[in-house]
Design a protein around this motif. Structure first.
Motif, PDB file in Angstrom:
ATOM      1  N   ILE A   1       0.855  -1.175   0.000  1.00  0.00           N
ATOM      2  CA  ILE A   1       0.000   0.000   0.000  1.00  0.00           C
ATOM      3  C   ILE A   1       0.895   1.231   0.000  1.00  0.00           C
ATOM      4  N   SER A   2       0.601   2.135  -0.880  1.00  0.00           N
ATOM      5  CA  SER A   2       1.406   3.353  -0.942  1.00  0.00           C
ATOM      6  C   SER A   2       1.076   4.276   0.225  1.00  0.00           C
ATOM      7  N   TYR A   3       2.019   5.156   0.525  1.00  0.00           N
ATOM      8  CA  TYR A   3       1.865   6.110   1.626  1.00  0.00           C
ATOM      9  C   TYR A   3       0.621   6.971   1.438  1.00  0.00           C
ATOM     10  N   LEU A   4       0.436   7.530   0.250  1.00  0.00           N
ATOM     11  CA  LEU A   4      -0.723   8.398  -0.001  1.00  0.00           C
ATOM     12  C   LEU A   4      -2.022   7.616   0.020  1.00  0.00           C
ATOM     13  N   ASN A   5      -1.991   6.394  -0.467  1.00  0.00           N
ATOM     14  CA  ASN A   5      -3.166   5.541  -0.435  1.00  0.00           C
ATOM     15  C   ASN A   5      -3.556   5.243   1.011  1.00  0.00           C
ATOM     16  N   THR A   6      -2.566   5.020   1.866  1.00  0.00           N
ATOM     17  CA  THR A   6      -2.817   4.757   3.281  1.00  0.00           C
ATOM     18  C   THR A   6      -3.446   5.978   3.941  1.00  0.00           C
ATOM     19  N   ASP A   8      -5.205   8.289   2.487  1.00  0.00           N
ATOM     20  CA  ASP A   8      -6.546   8.416   1.948  1.00  0.00           C
ATOM     21  C   ASP A   8      -7.508   7.470   2.667  1.00  0.00           C
ATOM     22  N   LYS A   9      -7.104   6.222   2.851  1.00  0.00           N
ATOM     23  CA  LYS A   9      -7.963   5.254   3.532  1.00  0.00           C
ATOM     24  C   LYS A   9      -8.158   5.628   4.992  1.00  0.00           C
ATOM     25  N   LEU A  10      -7.099   6.086   5.636  1.00  0.00           N
ATOM     26  CA  LEU A  10      -7.184   6.491   7.026  1.00  0.00           C
ATOM     27  C   LEU A  10      -8.169   7.642   7.170  1.00  0.00           C
ATOM     28  N   ASN A  11      -8.105   8.588   6.254  1.00  0.00           N
ATOM     29  CA  ASN A  11      -8.993   9.745   6.292  1.00  0.00           C
ATOM     30  C   ASN A  11     -10.447   9.328   6.060  1.00  0.00           C
ATOM     31  N   LYS A  12     -10.706   8.494   5.078  1.00  0.00           N
ATOM     32  CA  LYS A  12     -12.076   8.076   4.772  1.00  0.00           C
ATOM     33  C   LYS A  12     -12.691   7.332   5.949  1.00  0.00           C
ATOM     34  N   GLU A  13     -11.923   6.492   6.569  1.00  0.00           N
ATOM     35  CA  GLU A  13     -12.414   5.702   7.688  1.00  0.00           C
ATOM     36  C   GLU A  13     -12.341   6.486   9.000  1.00  0.00           C
ATOM     37  N   ASN A  14     -11.499   7.513   9.045  1.00  0.00           N
ATOM     38  CA  ASN A  14     -11.289   8.318  10.242  1.00  0.00           C
ATOM     39  C   ASN A  14     -10.988   7.428  11.444  1.00  0.00           C
ATOM     40  N   ILE A  15     -10.109   6.453  11.237  1.00  0.00           N
ATOM     41  CA  ILE A  15      -9.769   5.449  12.236  1.00  0.00           C
ATOM     42  C   ILE A  15      -9.271   6.078  13.534  1.00  0.00           C
ATOM     43  N   GLU A  45      -6.131  13.008  11.776  1.00  0.00           N
ATOM     44  CA  GLU A  45      -7.542  12.654  11.654  1.00  0.00           C
ATOM     45  C   GLU A  45      -8.163  13.163  10.361  1.00  0.00           C
ATOM     46  N   ASN A  46      -7.642  14.249   9.836  1.00  0.00           N
ATOM     47  CA  ASN A  46      -8.193  14.833   8.612  1.00  0.00           C
ATOM     48  C   ASN A  46      -7.423  14.449   7.356  1.00  0.00           C
ATOM     49  N   GLY A  47      -6.435  13.572   7.508  1.00  0.00           N
ATOM     50  CA  GLY A  47      -5.697  13.079   6.356  1.00  0.00           C
ATOM     51  C   GLY A  47      -4.692  14.059   5.780  1.00  0.00           C
ATOM     52  N   VAL A  48      -4.373  15.121   6.513  1.00  0.00           N
ATOM     53  CA  VAL A  48      -3.377  16.084   6.048  1.00  0.00           C
ATOM     54  C   VAL A  48      -1.982  15.486   6.187  1.00  0.00           C
ATOM     55  N   LEU A  49      -1.761  14.805   7.301  1.00  0.00           N
ATOM     56  CA  LEU A  49      -0.489  14.133   7.582  1.00  0.00           C
ATOM     57  C   LEU A  49      -0.776  12.744   8.111  1.00  0.00           C
ATOM     58  N   PHE A  50       0.246  11.903   8.126  1.00  0.00           N
ATOM     59  CA  PHE A  50       0.154  10.568   8.684  1.00  0.00           C
ATOM     60  C   PHE A  50       1.164  10.470   9.818  1.00  0.00           C
ATOM     61  N   PRO A  51       0.814   9.814  10.923  1.00  0.00           N
ATOM     62  CA  PRO A  51       1.771   9.711  12.031  1.00  0.00           C
ATOM     63  C   PRO A  51       3.074   9.060  11.598  1.00  0.00           C
ATOM     64  N   LYS A  52       4.176   9.532  12.187  1.00  0.00           N
ATOM     65  CA  LYS A  52       5.477   8.921  11.908  1.00  0.00           C
ATOM     66  C   LYS A  52       5.445   7.458  12.335  1.00  0.00           C
ATOM     67  N   THR A  53       6.177   6.658  11.626  1.00  0.00           N
ATOM     68  CA  THR A  53       6.250   5.233  11.916  1.00  0.00           C
ATOM     69  C   THR A  53       6.590   4.983  13.379  1.00  0.00           C
ATOM     70  N   SER A  54       7.458   5.802  13.927  1.00  0.00           N
ATOM     71  CA  SER A  54       7.875   5.630  15.321  1.00  0.00           C
ATOM     72  C   SER A  54       6.730   5.832  16.314  1.00  0.00           C
ATOM     73  N   ARG A  55       5.647   6.442  15.890  1.00  0.00           N
ATOM     74  CA  ARG A  55       4.513   6.690  16.785  1.00  0.00           C
ATOM     75  C   ARG A  55       3.351   5.718  16.571  1.00  0.00           C
ATOM     76  N   ILE A  56       3.389   4.955  15.521  1.00  0.00           N
ATOM     77  CA  ILE A  56       2.264   4.074  15.186  1.00  0.00           C
ATOM     78  C   ILE A  56       1.988   3.051  16.292  1.00  0.00           C
ATOM     79  N   ILE A  57       3.020   2.391  16.808  1.00  0.00           N
ATOM     80  CA  ILE A  57       2.813   1.359  17.826  1.00  0.00           C
ATOM     81  C   ILE A  57       2.273   1.979  19.110  1.00  0.00           C
ATOM     82  N   LYS A  58       2.850   3.105  19.521  1.00  0.00           N
ATOM     83  CA  LYS A  58       2.356   3.771  20.728  1.00  0.00           C
ATOM     84  C   LYS A  58       0.922   4.239  20.529  1.00  0.00           C
ATOM     85  N   LEU A  59       0.612   4.776  19.361  1.00  0.00           N
ATOM     86  CA  LEU A  59      -0.746   5.205  19.041  1.00  0.00           C
ATOM     87  C   LEU A  59      -1.699   4.019  19.120  1.00  0.00           C
TER      88      LEU A  59
END
Length: 75
Positions: A1-6, A8-15, A45-59
């Motif tokens: 999955i590409s970064y921008l695609n991710t 986009d999906k995160l924004n649509k689902e507002n996970i 949350e609004n799909g402007v940015l994506f959390p850094k990889t280093s924060r994903i697990i903590k998030l």
């Protein structure tokens, strides 16, 4: 999955927002827990940015959200 695609999906689902609200955590509090600003959380949350990889697990741990769902690797 590409970064921008991710993003986009995160924004649509507002996970992030879905799980943050479910846990009763404000953007401000989540930001403090992760060492980022409320604005950064809003951008995620609004799909402007994506959390850094280093924060994903903590998030994932804070939100009690599986990493694969957070990254939308599973449908």
């Amino acid at each position: 999955i590409s970064y921008l695609n991710t993003i986009d999906k995160l924004n649509k689902e507002n996970i992030i927002k879905k799980y943050r609200v479910k846990r009763g955590i404000t953007q401000e509090t989540l930001g403090k827990m992760l060492g980022v600003s409320r604005v950064a959380v809003s951008h995620w949350e609004n799909g402007v940015l994506f959390p850094k990889t280093s924060r994903i697990i903590k998030l994932s741990d804070i939100l009690k959200c599986p990493v694969d769902k957070l990254l939308r690797l599973k449908r």
